[in-house]
Design an enzyme around this catalytic site. Structure first.
Site, short mmCIF file in Angstrom:
data_model
loop_
_atom_site.label_atom_id
_atom_site.label_comp_id
_atom_site.label_asym_id
_atom_site.label_seq_id
_atom_site.Cartn_x
_atom_site.Cartn_y
_atom_site.Cartn_z
N PHE A 5 -7.43 -22.87 3.99
CA PHE A 5 -7.16 -21.73 3.12
C PHE A 5 -8.46 -20.94 2.96
O PHE A 5 -9.51 -21.53 2.69
CB PHE A 5 -6.66 -22.25 1.78
CG PHE A 5 -6.12 -21.18 0.88
CD1 PHE A 5 -4.82 -20.71 1.04
CD2 PHE A 5 -6.89 -20.66 -0.14
CE1 PHE A 5 -4.32 -19.73 0.20
CE2 PHE A 5 -6.39 -19.68 -0.98
CZ PHE A 5 -5.10 -19.21 -0.81
N LYS A 63 1.54 -25.40 -7.67
CA LYS A 63 2.41 -25.42 -6.49
C LYS A 63 3.47 -26.51 -6.72
O LYS A 63 4.34 -26.35 -7.56
CB LYS A 63 1.58 -25.61 -5.23
CG LYS A 63 0.67 -24.37 -4.98
CD LYS A 63 -0.33 -24.52 -3.86
CE LYS A 63 -1.14 -23.23 -3.74
NZ LYS A 63 -2.37 -23.38 -2.96
N ARG A 104 7.57 -18.47 5.39
CA ARG A 104 7.35 -19.84 4.88
C ARG A 104 8.47 -20.24 3.94
O ARG A 104 8.91 -19.45 3.10
CB ARG A 104 6.07 -19.91 4.04
CG ARG A 104 4.81 -19.95 4.77
CD ARG A 104 3.66 -20.46 3.89
NE ARG A 104 3.59 -19.86 2.56
CZ ARG A 104 2.65 -20.15 1.66
NH1 ARG A 104 1.72 -21.05 1.95
NH2 ARG A 104 2.64 -19.57 0.48
N ASP A 108 -8.71 -31.39 0.29
CA ASP A 108 -8.03 -30.47 -0.61
C ASP A 108 -6.53 -30.80 -0.55
O ASP A 108 -5.92 -30.75 0.53
CB ASP A 108 -8.30 -29.03 -0.17
CG ASP A 108 -7.75 -28.03 -1.17
OD1 ASP A 108 -6.71 -28.32 -1.79
OD2 ASP A 108 -8.35 -26.95 -1.32
C1 LIG Z 1 -3.49 -22.42 -3.22
C2 LIG Z 1 -4.81 -22.79 -2.65
C3 LIG Z 1 -6.02 -22.35 -3.22
C4 LIG Z 1 -6.03 -21.40 -4.38
O1 LIG Z 1 -7.18 -21.54 -5.16
P1 LIG Z 1 -7.20 -21.01 -6.66
O2 LIG Z 1 -8.61 -21.07 -7.08
O3 LIG Z 1 -6.28 -21.88 -7.44
O4 LIG Z 1 -6.66 -19.60 -6.65
C5 LIG Z 1 -7.22 -22.81 -2.68
N1 LIG Z 1 -7.22 -23.65 -1.62
C6 LIG Z 1 -6.09 -24.07 -1.03
C7 LIG Z 1 -6.16 -24.98 0.13
C8 LIG Z 1 -4.85 -23.63 -1.50
O5 LIG Z 1 -3.74 -24.03 -0.91
#
Ligand SMILES: *Cc1c(COP(=O)(O)O)cnc(C)c1O
Length: 397
Positions: free
Chosen positions: A113, A210, A356, A184
């Protein structure tokens, strides 16, 4: 055995909606509104500042952390809540680099991400010590592990494709080469079984809005392996991670244990909402959710592939290599998703062309899957997406 018809009644889902976006924002669990009202009216409204003690507000980040820990194979006292996931990535990565000596390379994959990669880039710039972010294709991570790598930082389940890494194998191989490992779990917590104790990474982080249904902006979590909790360096050295916050010392001394990964004042209302949302997991095992998720995903893939030859599966076909989402590439994916949403079937779109669909058995049935696939087929095959109203891009896709 979990009765998934009963778990569905734990959520408030509007009539006529089939919700296939719980991988991005979980729906509202029943009971959450009452808890929020109670925290505001009773705790805040009548107890005022004494609620920090009387209503247990100060312990919430630990207490809720233990509940989340139970869903990711982490022992009590190894997970704490707070901040957003991006902040927790920064915190874990800073601590990991401190543990990894002179090595300079942070290894990740191109499917990660973007925010995780951005946080690494920002930290590298702030440290200004010649660190480097190296990204390789998700399939190439194993071969890219080498003795110049300081930290392996990966997202377990790819947010676009749903591809899932082998957490135990990669962790073991990385650690054998002296690499510190961060996972993560944004698309894993509440979606697939995770065994942090068994896999043994040094750090893990994740968000709770989520698959854990904690609501928009719900606090994130960080896990630190128990043997490192008194040495991991808390770079975001806020007062609530101090050994004695109410001594108001001028000098920072990290608290013992996971508490040092706290930073500032917790968002009490949002964290209470998350606490109440976790009740939706009462009596449910993640193994049952996983088995049902695989069954529903296979059903969806089969139905869509049979009816929509223009869509290409971009998620792994093997369910054991896939998280709890199914993604299809389609040239007209954006307007097609808007047309689908207009008919009450809510998924989402990720550039450049990915539709998705989150598969969340707590509130999705086989009938929902069949109905969603039928709507998708009608939209694609009858070109119902081909309209200006569906082509206009919203800010959030
Ligand atoms: C959803 C997601 C985020 C979002 O980060 P926020 O700080 O909560 O906005 C970050 N990393 C991953 C891998 C995600 O899936």
């Amino acid at each position: 055995m979990t009765n998934f018809d009963e778990t569905r009644s734990r959520f408030q889902i509007p009539d006529g909606v089939i919700y296939l976006d719980g991988n991005s924002l979980g729906p509202l669990p029943r009971g959450v509104q009452a808890r929020a009202a109670e925290v505001m009216q009773h705790d805040w409204g009548t107890q005022l500042i004494t609620a920090w003690n009387k209503a247990g507000w100060m312990d919430l980040p630990r207490r809720v952390g233990d509940r989340v820990g139970g869903l990711i194979g982490a022992p009590a006292g190894s997970v704490v809540m707070g901040d957003t996931l991006s902040v927790k990535v920064f915190q874990a990565l800073s601590a990991a680099l401190k543990l990894s000596g002179d090595r300079k390379v942070i290894l990740s994959d191109t499917g990660n991400f973007p925010s995780d990669l951005y946080m690494a880039q920002g930290l590298i710039a702030a440290l200004d010590q010649g660190h480097q972010l190296r990204t390789v294709a998700p399939e190439a991570v194993t071969e890219a592990l080498s003795e110049d790598v300081a930290v392996l930082m990966l997202t377990h389940v790819d947010y676009r494709t749903g591809r899932m890494h082998d957490m135990a194998a990669l962790t073991q191989k990385a650690q054998a080469l002296g690499i510190v490992v961060i996972w993560d779990l944004a698309h894993s917590a509440g979606a697939v079984p995770v065994d942090l104790t068994g896999a043994g990474p040094e750090f893990a982080v994740g968000c709770t809005y989520k698959y854990l249904n904690g609501g928009p902006g719900a606090p994130a979590f960080i896990y630190v392996r128990p043997d490192l909790q008194d040495t991991a360096f808390p770079v975001l050295s806020g007062w609530l991670g101090h050994e004695a916050p109410f001594a108001f010392d001028a000098d920072y001394r990290p608290a013992a244990g996971i508490e040092r990964m706290r930073c500032g004042t917790p968002p009490v209302i949002q964290m209470s909402v998350l606490d109440a949302a976790l009740d939706a997991w009462d009596g449910v095992t993640i193994a049952e959710v996983r088995a049902q998720s695989i069954a529903l995903s296979q059903r969806f893939i089969a139905a869509v592939e049979a009816a929509c030859p223009d869509l290409t599966l971009v998620s792994p076909r093997d369910p054991l290599q896939r998280g709890s989402q199914v993604s299809f590439a389609f040239e007209h994916g954006y307007p097609a998703m808007q047309a689908l949403i207009a008919r009450g079937v809510i998924g989402d779109f990720r550039a450049p062309d990915i539709m998705r669909f989150g598969i969340t058995p707590l509130y999705l049935s086989a009938d929902d899957i069949d109905a969603a696939a039928a709507q998708l087929a009608a939209i694609v095959n009858d070109r119902l997406w081909d309209s200006d109203q569906y082509r206009a891009r919203n800010a959030v896709t």
